[in-house]
Motif scaffolding. Structure first.
Motif, PDB file in Angstrom:
ATOM      1  N   PRO A  45      19.368-107.353  10.570  1.00  0.00           N
ATOM      2  CA  PRO A  45      18.380-107.846  11.555  1.00  0.00           C
ATOM      3  C   PRO A  45      18.307-109.472  11.583  1.00  0.00           C
ATOM      4  N   ASN A  46      17.822-109.882  12.802  1.00  0.00           N
ATOM      5  CA  ASN A  46      17.895-111.261  12.943  1.00  0.00           C
ATOM      6  C   ASN A  46      17.037-111.491  14.137  1.00  0.00           C
ATOM      7  N   ASN A  47      16.894-112.648  14.783  1.00  0.00           N
ATOM      8  CA  ASN A  47      15.805-113.012  15.536  1.00  0.00           C
ATOM      9  C   ASN A  47      16.331-112.609  17.183  1.00  0.00           C
ATOM     10  N   CYS A  48      17.473-112.103  17.222  1.00  0.00           N
ATOM     11  CA  CYS A  48      18.318-111.954  18.451  1.00  0.00           C
ATOM     12  C   CYS A  48      17.814-110.647  19.116  1.00  0.00           C
ATOM     13  N   GLY A  49      16.849-110.828  20.386  1.00  0.00           N
ATOM     14  CA  GLY A  49      16.188-110.077  21.015  1.00  0.00           C
ATOM     15  C   GLY A  49      17.429-108.781  21.555  1.00  0.00           C
ATOM     16  N   ALA A  50      18.354-109.548  22.192  1.00  0.00           N
ATOM     17  CA  ALA A  50      19.330-108.750  22.751  1.00  0.00           C
ATOM     18  C   ALA A  50      19.938-107.691  21.712  1.00  0.00           C
ATOM     19  N   CYS A  51      20.132-108.173  20.581  1.00  0.00           N
ATOM     20  CA  CYS A  51      20.963-107.552  19.468  1.00  0.00           C
ATOM     21  C   CYS A  51      20.116-106.594  19.276  1.00  0.00           C
ATOM     22  N   LEU A  52      18.943-106.390  18.993  1.00  0.00           N
ATOM     23  CA  LEU A  52      18.038-105.550  18.745  1.00  0.00           C
ATOM     24  C   LEU A  52      17.810-104.628  19.979  1.00  0.00           C
ATOM     25  N   ASN A  53      18.165-104.927  21.044  1.00  0.00           N
ATOM     26  CA  ASN A  53      17.752-103.945  22.135  1.00  0.00           C
ATOM     27  C   ASN A  53      19.100-103.231  22.145  1.00  0.00           C
ATOM     28  N   THR A  54      20.271-103.732  21.655  1.00  0.00           N
ATOM     29  CA  THR A  54      21.752-102.928  21.636  1.00  0.00           C
ATOM     30  C   THR A  54      21.397-101.827  20.748  1.00  0.00           C
ATOM     31  N   VAL A  55      20.760-102.169  19.449  1.00  0.00           N
ATOM     32  CA  VAL A  55      20.597-101.159  18.356  1.00  0.00           C
ATOM     33  C   VAL A  55      19.762 -99.845  18.906  1.00  0.00           C
ATOM     34  N   ILE A  56      18.450-100.423  19.438  1.00  0.00           N
ATOM     35  CA  ILE A  56      17.418 -99.367  19.943  1.00  0.00           C
ATOM     36  C   ILE A  56      18.255 -98.457  21.090  1.00  0.00           C
ATOM     37  N   THR A  57      18.766 -99.070  21.900  1.00  0.00           N
ATOM     38  CA  THR A  57      19.657 -98.186  22.887  1.00  0.00           C
ATOM     39  C   THR A  57      20.523 -97.148  22.297  1.00  0.00           C
ATOM     40  N   ARG A  58      21.219 -97.766  21.282  1.00  0.00           N
ATOM     41  CA  ARG A  58      22.178 -96.760  20.793  1.00  0.00           C
ATOM     42  C   ARG A  58      21.646 -95.638  19.967  1.00  0.00           C
ATOM     43  N   LEU A  59      20.725 -95.921  19.329  1.00  0.00           N
ATOM     44  CA  LEU A  59      19.733 -94.912  18.527  1.00  0.00           C
ATOM     45  C   LEU A  59      19.061 -94.088  19.415  1.00  0.00           C
ATOM     46  N   LYS A  60      18.574 -94.420  20.427  1.00  0.00           N
ATOM     47  CA  LYS A  60      18.026 -93.787  21.479  1.00  0.00           C
ATOM     48  C   LYS A  60      19.133 -92.544  21.906  1.00  0.00           C
ATOM     49  N   LYS A  61      20.302 -93.198  22.216  1.00  0.00           N
ATOM     50  CA  LYS A  61      21.088 -92.405  22.839  1.00  0.00           C
ATOM     51  C   LYS A  61      21.669 -91.199  21.966  1.00  0.00           C
ATOM     52  N   GLU A  62      21.711 -91.638  20.673  1.00  0.00           N
ATOM     53  CA  GLU A  62      22.056 -90.527  19.502  1.00  0.00           C
ATOM     54  C   GLU A  62      20.924 -89.395  19.487  1.00  0.00           C
ATOM     55  N   LEU A  63      19.577 -89.912  19.537  1.00  0.00           N
ATOM     56  CA  LEU A  63      18.563 -89.164  19.364  1.00  0.00           C
ATOM     57  C   LEU A  63      18.619 -87.923  20.553  1.00  0.00           C
ATOM     58  N   ARG A  64      19.018 -88.576  21.824  1.00  0.00           N
ATOM     59  CA  ARG A  64      19.254 -87.627  23.126  1.00  0.00           C
ATOM     60  C   ARG A  64      20.115 -86.530  22.613  1.00  0.00           C
ATOM     61  N   ARG A  65      21.486 -86.896  22.253  1.00  0.00           N
ATOM     62  CA  ARG A  65      22.441 -86.210  21.803  1.00  0.00           C
ATOM     63  C   ARG A  65      22.052 -84.950  20.678  1.00  0.00           C
ATOM     64  N   ILE A  66      21.296 -85.590  19.872  1.00  0.00           N
ATOM     65  CA  ILE A  66      20.849 -84.486  18.634  1.00  0.00           C
ATOM     66  C   ILE A  66      20.014 -83.423  19.509  1.00  0.00           C
ATOM     67  N   GLU A  67      19.026 -84.107  20.172  1.00  0.00           N
ATOM     68  CA  GLU A  67      18.026 -83.136  20.666  1.00  0.00           C
ATOM     69  C   GLU A  67      18.749 -82.017  21.699  1.00  0.00           C
ATOM     70  N   ARG A  68      19.905 -82.474  22.438  1.00  0.00           N
ATOM     71  CA  ARG A  68      20.365 -81.300  23.253  1.00  0.00           C
ATOM     72  C   ARG A  68      21.383 -80.378  22.488  1.00  0.00           C
ATOM     73  N   ILE A  69      21.660 -80.467  21.341  1.00  0.00           N
ATOM     74  CA  ILE A  69      22.211 -79.484  20.444  1.00  0.00           C
ATOM     75  C   ILE A  69      21.743 -78.366  20.043  1.00  0.00           C
TER      76      ILE A  69
END
Length: 69
Positions: A45-69
């Motif tokens: 974690p750091n103060n980089c908003g773009a970095c945090l957005n990348t992390v959140i986007t990837r986690l949401k993508k994985e959540l959608r993948r899990i929910e489809r299974i």
């Protein structure tokens, strides 16, 4: 961290990820921990908003993948 633990932690993060807000340091640490377990990266974690957005986007993508299974 095995796949089942990652999926469980993602499910626990779901309410946090689905609401746009300022995330607490503890929430950010958990998001980065799960992200690192998924990707094998060692981001911190750091103060980089773009970095945090990348992390959140990837986690949401994985959540959608899990929910489809």
């Amino acid at each position: 961290m095995d796949q089942k633990e990652i999926e469980l932690r993602l499910e626990l993060l779901k309410p946090i990820l689905m609401v746009r807000k300022a995330y607490s340091p503890a929430e950010q640490v958990e998001m980065y921990t799960v992200y690192n377990a998924l990707t094998g990266e060692q981001r911190r974690p750091n103060n980089c908003g773009a970095c945090l957005n990348t992390v959140i986007t990837r986690l949401k993508k994985e959540l959608r993948r899990i929910e489809r299974i």
